[in-house]
Design an enzyme around this catalytic site. Structure first.
Site, PDB file in Angstrom:
ATOM      1  N   ASP A  57       1.029  -1.225  -0.230  1.00 18.98           N
ATOM      2  CA  ASP A  57       0.140   0.022   0.025  1.00 18.98           C
ATOM      3  C   ASP A  57       0.819   1.268  -0.064  1.00 18.98           C
ATOM      4  O   ASP A  57       0.345   2.432   0.393  1.00 18.98           O
ATOM      5  CB  ASP A  57      -1.107   0.163   1.283  1.00 18.98           C
ATOM      6  CG  ASP A  57       0.039  -0.054   2.559  1.00 18.98           C
ATOM      7  OD1 ASP A  57       1.049  -0.008   2.554  1.00 18.98           O
ATOM      8  OD2 ASP A  57      -0.796  -0.501   3.474  1.00 18.98           O
ATOM      9  N   GLU A  85      -0.708  -9.147  -1.372  1.00 22.11           N
ATOM     10  CA  GLU A  85      -1.279  -8.494  -0.291  1.00 22.11           C
ATOM     11  C   GLU A  85      -2.424  -7.494  -0.535  1.00 22.11           C
ATOM     12  O   GLU A  85      -2.556  -6.499  -0.069  1.00 22.11           O
ATOM     13  CB  GLU A  85      -0.210  -7.622   0.830  1.00 22.11           C
ATOM     14  CG  GLU A  85      -0.593  -7.279   2.069  1.00 22.11           C
ATOM     15  CD  GLU A  85       0.304  -6.804   2.824  1.00 22.11           C
ATOM     16  OE1 GLU A  85       1.026  -7.451   3.891  1.00 22.11           O
ATOM     17  OE2 GLU A  85       0.683  -5.337   2.776  1.00 22.11           O
ATOM     18  N   GLU A 127      -2.036   5.454   2.876  1.00 20.01           N
ATOM     19  CA  GLU A 127      -2.129   3.912   2.594  1.00 20.01           C
ATOM     20  C   GLU A 127      -3.277   3.217   2.082  1.00 20.01           C
ATOM     21  O   GLU A 127      -3.515   2.561   1.195  1.00 20.01           O
ATOM     22  CB  GLU A 127      -1.355   3.044   3.602  1.00 20.01           C
ATOM     23  CG  GLU A 127       0.245   3.089   3.688  1.00 20.01           C
ATOM     24  CD  GLU A 127       0.287   4.487   4.516  1.00 20.01           C
ATOM     25  OE1 GLU A 127       1.761   4.541   4.883  1.00 20.01           O
ATOM     26  OE2 GLU A 127      -0.417   5.097   5.096  1.00 20.01           O
ATOM     27  N   HIS A 129       5.718   4.967  13.571  1.00 23.06           N
ATOM     28  CA  HIS A 129       6.270   5.788  12.603  1.00 23.06           C
ATOM     29  C   HIS A 129       5.096   6.381  11.728  1.00 23.06           C
ATOM     30  O   HIS A 129       5.514   7.307  10.900  1.00 23.06           O
ATOM     31  CB  HIS A 129       7.112   4.840  11.740  1.00 23.06           C
ATOM     32  CG  HIS A 129       6.310   4.009  10.832  1.00 23.06           C
ATOM     33  ND1 HIS A 129       5.881   2.769  11.260  1.00 23.06           N
ATOM     34  CD2 HIS A 129       5.909   3.925   9.630  1.00 23.06           C
ATOM     35  CE1 HIS A 129       5.533   1.968  10.303  1.00 23.06           C
ATOM     36  NE2 HIS A 129       5.393   2.836   9.274  1.00 23.06           N
ATOM     37  N   ARG A 164       2.440   8.138   9.935  1.00 19.78           N
ATOM     38  CA  ARG A 164       2.115   9.962   9.566  1.00 19.78           C
ATOM     39  C   ARG A 164       0.822  10.307  10.584  1.00 19.78           C
ATOM     40  O   ARG A 164       1.107  11.264  10.968  1.00 19.78           O
ATOM     41  CB  ARG A 164       1.790  10.071   8.103  1.00 19.78           C
ATOM     42  CG  ARG A 164       1.593  11.518   7.755  1.00 19.78           C
ATOM     43  CD  ARG A 164       1.371  11.487   6.131  1.00 19.78           C
ATOM     44  NE  ARG A 164       2.606  11.092   5.365  1.00 19.78           N
ATOM     45  CZ  ARG A 164       3.311  11.659   4.730  1.00 19.78           C
ATOM     46  NH1 ARG A 164       3.135  13.112   4.984  1.00 19.78           N
ATOM     47  NH2 ARG A 164       4.169  11.045   3.881  1.00 19.78           N
ATOM     48  N   HIS A 180      12.496   5.075  13.845  1.00 23.16           N
ATOM     49  CA  HIS A 180      12.377   5.570  12.366  1.00 23.16           C
ATOM     50  C   HIS A 180      13.236   6.735  12.189  1.00 23.16           C
ATOM     51  O   HIS A 180      13.379   7.760  12.962  1.00 23.16           O
ATOM     52  CB  HIS A 180      11.001   5.617  12.263  1.00 23.16           C
ATOM     53  CG  HIS A 180      10.665   5.769  10.582  1.00 23.16           C
ATOM     54  ND1 HIS A 180      10.930   6.896   9.537  1.00 23.16           N
ATOM     55  CD2 HIS A 180      10.171   4.673   9.705  1.00 23.16           C
ATOM     56  CE1 HIS A 180      10.927   6.393   8.518  1.00 23.16           C
ATOM     57  NE2 HIS A 180      10.189   4.945   8.429  1.00 23.16           N
TER      58      HIS A 180
END
Length: 370
Positions: free
Chosen positions: A95, A117, A131, A208, A210, A241
């Site tokens: 994604d 996936e 995503e 991590h 957003r 990250h």
């Protein structure tokens, strides 16, 4: 020989594409790796471990680039490769923006796309962002959909995807995980010794996404300190990250804590070591929700929604959000209740038995007449 483009740019994509790369090399088809390098350093670690040399390295990474800028640069760069090479098929995974851009360019060149996936959904286009929309748009473009679970397949069928174009395969991340544990056993154990943690005496944390930047992440960092205050026997291990939006918050809150081990982003192998040795996992990662059940590790998900509801239904993962008191409450409940802990640890893995790549390549051979 049929040429199959493998388009990916982040570490999770590379891990999940690695079994397909090697399966293709063992078949009568030629894998052509197009690495967008959306995550440069973390991607290179995985390429080295799985012995993958990109045929095209687009090196698209740029600090703090916007999503429109990233998307436009990806489309232009991938298009140049497709103008040079005549592909018979393209495989994209998951994604990311590289996934969407790769599938769109394949469509422009009339190259059929297989989405590895496929079918994961939260039903909220802004969560996770971007995503959820990337995977939906990729699903619209793809000719074939390799769904990791029956639940994912049902999502695709609800959207009008033809059943004959969907194959339930399990998730290739389990293929990669089991290969690593089998072939790198001594290295897995040695890494924990190197950072001075023992099996079961620490919580593993990753964060991590957003949508968690800013206040949500700050709330979780404070919750971690609360948990450690209640559990003096435990440590926390946190690979941080590289994104400055993540590092600024994490280091400000946790750098001085004596029982918090902050690490640089890890190669895949040492990360497998940390997962296998942890007591439990706190994460906002999607992939870890798939890997943890294979290791018997209860997972508390630092998100409001998940595109992997199978893990929640199976009892291997639990959505707890990012609110400070909730994170503390749910973590302590699991640590203080042997019954609840055992129930999560022993739940069956809904993401397959490690034969996903084999199933996908077998299907691809039929599609391409190999």
């Amino acid at each position: 020989m049929k040429k199959v483009a493998l388009i990916f740019g982040t570490r999770p994509e590379a891990i999940k594409m690695a079994p397909l790369y090697h399966a293709l090399k063992s078949s009568k088809m030629q894998p052509v790796v197009i690495a967008t390098a959306q995550h440069r350093e973390m991607l290179d670690q995985v390429l080295n471990l799985f012995e993958i040399t990109p045929d095209y390295d687009l090196n698209i990474m740029k600090e703090r680039q916007s999503l429109p800028e990233l998307t436009s640069r990806l489309i232009s760069s991938i298009d140049r490769v497709f103008a040079e090479v005549s592909f018979d098929f393209a495989l994209v995974q998951g994604d990311t923006t590289s996934t969407f851009a790769g599938s769109l360019v394949s469509f422009y060149h009339k190259v059929p796309v297989g989405h590895v996936e496929a079918g994961l959904r939260t039903m909220d286009i802004y969560n996770p962002f971007p995503e959820e929309v990337n995977r939906r748009l990729t699903g619209t473009i793809a000719s074939y959909h390799y769904a990791p679970t029956e639940e994912a397949m049902k999502n695709l069928l609800k959207e009008g995807i033809n059943r004959k174009n969907v194959l339930v395969t399990g998730n290739t991340v389990i293929d990669a995980l089991l290969w690593t544990l089998e072939h790198k056993k001594n290295d897995v154990q040695k890494f924990r010794e190197d950072i001075n943690v023992g099996k079961g005496d620490y919580i593993l944390i990753t964060m991590h996404r957003r949508e968690n930047w800013g206040k949500p992440m700050s709330q979780v960092m404070k919750a971690i300190k609360d948990i450690l205050a209640k559990k003096p026997e435990l440590k926390v291990v946190f690979p941080v990250h590289l994104n400055p939006a993540v590092r600024e918050i994490v280091y400000a809150e946790l750098k001085e804590h004596k029982r918090v081990i902050l690490l640089e982003p890890l190669d895949y192998l040492p990360f497998v070591s940390l997962m296998e040795g942890s007591k439990l996992i706190l994460t906002d990662s999607g992939g870890i929700q798939e890997e943890a059940p294979a290791l018997g590790k209860p997972t508390l998900v630092l998100r409001k929604t998940t595109e992997r509801p199978e893990a929640v239904k199976a009892g291997t993962a639990k959505l707890i959000g990012t609110e400070r008191t909730k994170v503390v409450e749910e973590t302590l409940r699991l640590l203080n209740s042997p019954e609840e802990y055992k129930e999560m640890a022993k739940a069956a893995n809904p993401f397959g038995e490690g034969k996903a790549a084999e199933k996908i390549i077998s299907h691809l051979k039929n599609v391409l007449g190999v």
